[in-house]
Scaffold this motif. Sequence first.
Motif, PDB file in Angstrom:
ATOM      1  N   THR A 104       0.867  -1.168   0.000  1.00 37.50           N
ATOM      2  CA  THR A 104       0.000   0.000   0.000  1.00 37.50           C
ATOM      3  C   THR A 104       0.910   1.227   0.000  1.00 37.50           C
ATOM      4  O   THR A 104       2.088   1.146   0.377  1.00 37.50           O
ATOM      5  N   GLN A 105       0.385   2.371  -0.408  1.00 33.97           N
ATOM      6  CA  GLN A 105       1.206   3.579  -0.457  1.00 33.97           C
ATOM      7  C   GLN A 105       1.652   3.959   0.944  1.00 33.97           C
ATOM      8  O   GLN A 105       0.849   4.007   1.875  1.00 33.97           O
ATOM      9  N   ASP A 106       2.942   4.190   1.082  1.00 35.43           N
ATOM     10  CA  ASP A 106       3.481   4.514   2.400  1.00 35.43           C
ATOM     11  C   ASP A 106       3.190   5.969   2.750  1.00 35.43           C
ATOM     12  O   ASP A 106       3.320   6.872   1.916  1.00 35.43           O
ATOM     13  N   ARG A 107       2.770   6.181   3.995  1.00 34.18           N
ATOM     14  CA  ARG A 107       2.448   7.528   4.441  1.00 34.18           C
ATOM     15  C   ARG A 107       2.600   7.604   5.954  1.00 34.18           C
ATOM     16  O   ARG A 107       2.601   6.599   6.656  1.00 34.18           O
ATOM     17  N   ILE A 108       2.723   8.820   6.443  1.00 35.54           N
ATOM     18  CA  ILE A 108       2.758   9.067   7.878  1.00 35.54           C
ATOM     19  C   ILE A 108       2.022  10.371   8.142  1.00 35.54           C
ATOM     20  O   ILE A 108       2.096  11.310   7.336  1.00 35.54           O
ATOM     21  N   THR A 109       1.301  10.421   9.250  1.00 37.60           N
ATOM     22  CA  THR A 109       0.527  11.616   9.595  1.00 37.60           C
ATOM     23  C   THR A 109       1.054  12.224  10.879  1.00 37.60           C
ATOM     24  O   THR A 109       1.177  11.533  11.896  1.00 37.60           O
ATOM     25  N   PHE A 110       1.398  13.502  10.824  1.00 39.24           N
ATOM     26  CA  PHE A 110       1.745  14.276  12.010  1.00 39.24           C
ATOM     27  C   PHE A 110       0.475  15.027  12.436  1.00 39.24           C
ATOM     28  O   PHE A 110      -0.123  15.743  11.633  1.00 39.24           O
ATOM     29  N   VAL A 111       0.089  14.890  13.668  1.00 40.86           N
ATOM     30  CA  VAL A 111      -1.183  15.406  14.162  1.00 40.86           C
ATOM     31  C   VAL A 111      -1.004  16.774  14.815  1.00 40.86           C
ATOM     32  O   VAL A 111      -0.032  17.005  15.544  1.00 40.86           O
ATOM     33  N   GLU A 112      -1.967  17.659  14.559  1.00 39.71           N
ATOM     34  CA  GLU A 112      -1.941  18.982  15.191  1.00 39.71           C
ATOM     35  C   GLU A 112      -1.859  18.832  16.707  1.00 39.71           C
ATOM     36  O   GLU A 112      -2.596  18.049  17.305  1.00 39.71           O
ATOM     37  N   GLY A 113      -0.961  19.596  17.317  1.00 38.93           N
ATOM     38  CA  GLY A 113      -0.808  19.537  18.769  1.00 38.93           C
ATOM     39  C   GLY A 113       0.231  18.548  19.247  1.00 38.93           C
ATOM     40  O   GLY A 113       0.536  18.507  20.437  1.00 38.93           O
ATOM     41  N   TRP A 114       0.804  17.756  18.331  1.00 35.94           N
ATOM     42  CA  TRP A 114       1.864  16.831  18.729  1.00 35.94           C
ATOM     43  C   TRP A 114       3.125  17.599  19.114  1.00 35.94           C
ATOM     44  O   TRP A 114       3.428  18.661  18.565  1.00 35.94           O
ATOM     45  N   THR A 115       3.878  17.020  20.022  1.00 33.71           N
ATOM     46  CA  THR A 115       5.198  17.540  20.369  1.00 33.71           C
ATOM     47  C   THR A 115       6.252  16.867  19.504  1.00 33.71           C
ATOM     48  O   THR A 115       5.975  15.877  18.804  1.00 33.71           O
ATOM     49  N   LEU A 116       7.467  17.372  19.586  1.00 36.37           N
ATOM     50  CA  LEU A 116       8.577  16.770  18.848  1.00 36.37           C
ATOM     51  C   LEU A 116       8.768  15.320  19.269  1.00 36.37           C
ATOM     52  O   LEU A 116       9.060  14.455  18.430  1.00 36.37           O
ATOM     53  N   ALA A 117       8.617  15.035  20.559  1.00 36.57           N
ATOM     54  CA  ALA A 117       8.781  13.665  21.042  1.00 36.57           C
ATOM     55  C   ALA A 117       7.770  12.733  20.380  1.00 36.57           C
ATOM     56  O   ALA A 117       8.102  11.582  20.033  1.00 36.57           O
ATOM     57  N   GLN A 118       6.548  13.192  20.183  1.00 33.89           N
ATOM     58  CA  GLN A 118       5.530  12.367  19.541  1.00 33.89           C
ATOM     59  C   GLN A 118       5.829  12.178  18.057  1.00 33.89           C
ATOM     60  O   GLN A 118       5.586  11.096  17.505  1.00 33.89           O
ATOM     61  N   VAL A 119       6.352  13.199  17.407  1.00 33.06           N
ATOM     62  CA  VAL A 119       6.746  13.085  16.002  1.00 33.06           C
ATOM     63  C   VAL A 119       7.842  12.040  15.851  1.00 33.06           C
ATOM     64  O   VAL A 119       7.778  11.157  14.982  1.00 33.06           O
ATOM     65  N   ARG A 120       8.845  12.112  16.712  1.00 26.80           N
ATOM     66  CA  ARG A 120       9.950  11.165  16.628  1.00 26.80           C
ATOM     67  C   ARG A 120       9.497   9.736  16.914  1.00 26.80           C
ATOM     68  O   ARG A 120       9.973   8.786  16.280  1.00 26.80           O
ATOM     69  N   ALA A 121       8.582   9.587  17.855  1.00 36.20           N
ATOM     70  CA  ALA A 121       8.071   8.251  18.165  1.00 36.20           C
ATOM     71  C   ALA A 121       7.331   7.664  16.966  1.00 36.20           C
ATOM     72  O   ALA A 121       7.460   6.466  16.655  1.00 36.20           O
ATOM     73  N   ALA A 122       6.553   8.499  16.277  1.00 32.28           N
ATOM     74  CA  ALA A 122       5.818   8.032  15.094  1.00 32.28           C
ATOM     75  C   ALA A 122       6.779   7.637  13.975  1.00 32.28           C
ATOM     76  O   ALA A 122       6.583   6.622  13.294  1.00 32.28           O
ATOM     77  N   LEU A 123       7.822   8.421  13.776  1.00 33.09           N
ATOM     78  CA  LEU A 123       8.821   8.102  12.756  1.00 33.09           C
ATOM     79  C   LEU A 123       9.564   6.806  13.111  1.00 33.09           C
ATOM     80  O   LEU A 123       9.774   5.935  12.257  1.00 33.09           O
ATOM     81  N   ASP A 124       9.961   6.683  14.362  1.00 33.83           N
ATOM     82  CA  ASP A 124      10.736   5.510  14.796  1.00 33.83           C
ATOM     83  C   ASP A 124       9.944   4.217  14.678  1.00 33.83           C
ATOM     84  O   ASP A 124      10.527   3.141  14.483  1.00 33.83           O
ATOM     85  N   SER A 125       8.627   4.288  14.814  1.00 32.08           N
ATOM     86  CA  SER A 125       7.806   3.079  14.811  1.00 32.08           C
ATOM     87  C   SER A 125       7.272   2.725  13.424  1.00 32.08           C
ATOM     88  O   SER A 125       6.622   1.687  13.261  1.00 32.08           O
ATOM     89  N   HIS A 126       7.530   3.569  12.434  1.00 29.95           N
ATOM     90  CA  HIS A 126       6.996   3.328  11.092  1.00 29.95           C
ATOM     91  C   HIS A 126       7.890   2.338  10.351  1.00 29.95           C
ATOM     92  O   HIS A 126       9.082   2.565  10.180  1.00 29.95           O
ATOM     93  N   ALA A 127       7.300   1.244   9.897  1.00 25.02           N
ATOM     94  CA  ALA A 127       8.071   0.157   9.297  1.00 25.02           C
ATOM     95  C   ALA A 127       8.723   0.529   7.976  1.00 25.02           C
ATOM     96  O   ALA A 127       9.771  -0.018   7.623  1.00 25.02           O
ATOM     97  N   ALA A 128       8.123   1.450   7.213  1.00 21.86           N
ATOM     98  CA  ALA A 128       8.627   1.746   5.875  1.00 21.86           C
ATOM     99  C   ALA A 128       9.665   2.857   5.843  1.00 21.86           C
ATOM    100  O   ALA A 128      10.179   3.196   4.782  1.00 21.86           O
ATOM    101  N   ILE A 129       9.992   3.413   6.997  1.00 17.22           N
ATOM    102  CA  ILE A 129      10.925   4.543   7.072  1.00 17.22           C
ATOM    103  C   ILE A 129      12.314   4.068   7.496  1.00 17.22           C
ATOM    104  O   ILE A 129      12.442   3.207   8.367  1.00 17.22           O
ATOM    105  N   ARG A 130      13.337   4.625   6.871  1.00 14.58           N
ATOM    106  CA  ARG A 130      14.712   4.359   7.315  1.00 14.58           C
ATOM    107  C   ARG A 130      15.012   5.270   8.488  1.00 14.58           C
ATOM    108  O   ARG A 130      14.916   6.489   8.388  1.00 14.58           O
ATOM    109  N   HIS A 131      15.399   4.695   9.602  1.00 12.18           N
ATOM    110  CA  HIS A 131      15.503   5.444  10.854  1.00 12.18           C
ATOM    111  C   HIS A 131      16.924   5.975  11.070  1.00 12.18           C
ATOM    112  O   HIS A 131      17.710   5.418  11.823  1.00 12.18           O
TER     113      HIS A 131
END
Length: 331
Positions: A104-131
């Motif tokens: 499926t098309q790879d995507r990630i959503t950053f949510v309004e009101g998220w902190t940097l820590a939440q952004v990094r956690a979402a990136l780190d847990s995404h299977a299709a992203i090179r960390h």
Amino acid sequence: MLWFRRVLWLGGALLVAFAAWFVGYGYTEIAIGKPLQFSLKHGSSLRGTAQQMQAAGALRSPRQFELLARIYGVSNRIQAGNYELGGAITPVALLRKITSGDRTQDRITFVEGWTLAQVRAALDSHAAIRHDTQGIVEADIVKRLGIPHASAEGLFFPDTYYFANGTSDVAIMQRAFRAMQAQLDSVWNSRAGGLPLENPYQALILASIIEKETGQPDERALIAAVFMNRLKLGMRLQTDPTVIYGLGAEFDGDLRKRDLLADGPYNTYTREGLPPTPIAMPGADALAAALNPAPSKALYFVARGDGTSYFSATLAEHERAVTKYQRRGKR
């Protein structure tokens, strides 16, 4: 020659058994009751891949699937990413799917009101992203992205970003950073006159506070007006979200009086002006509100208890509203 015939017979029996297994396992559908999604992580071994699919419900027998992949000689061709199964599928078809890149098309959503820590956690847990930033300190991220501030907090625009499998988290953050700069430049250039803000970064800080203060779209401009009026008069902002942000991991969900009295760079009850950095990622509406506040003389607001706020221009009116909407419920 008897031994030779026995070897041939044994070999034939094994071949028949293997063929029976191959057909019986490889071409027997795996029952999947409803559409199913699963992710395969970068750098996973063949066994790890099989275990991830088993955990998601896409596979019943990981060891047999490993053997199937080795027989086909594709154990090193498995592609990480997000996959979707519409229904029952055979192990052979599943193997073809994960080695052909039918994702499926790879995507990630950053949510309004998220902190940097939440952004990094979402990136780190995404299977299709090179960390590439996993585990590094924020200062290194700031340096890699060329951010002209000491902190990256609040500098990524909340949106859904589509990307090719294997894209670096640095590239995704770079896109989100550029998107925020474009949004901020746009609203800064169309800002109302006479605002007590020196530069776009201060506008971003204020917008982040507005974002965390309310979930009501029609109240953002009024909340912006309150903060603008306070800044013009030299009044402290006295906003809870900045204090909560300053507490960090120490915040347990209950903001106490001692927290409001403890001085710190993000305590807008003890310090005048804006905090040193944004406290979250503001969305487009919060950015627009920060730079085009409502025409109001309000200096205070209090939660009504139904998700909305009551705005007051005087302290006396505010205290009556506090009694009506908050103290009354504690009697």
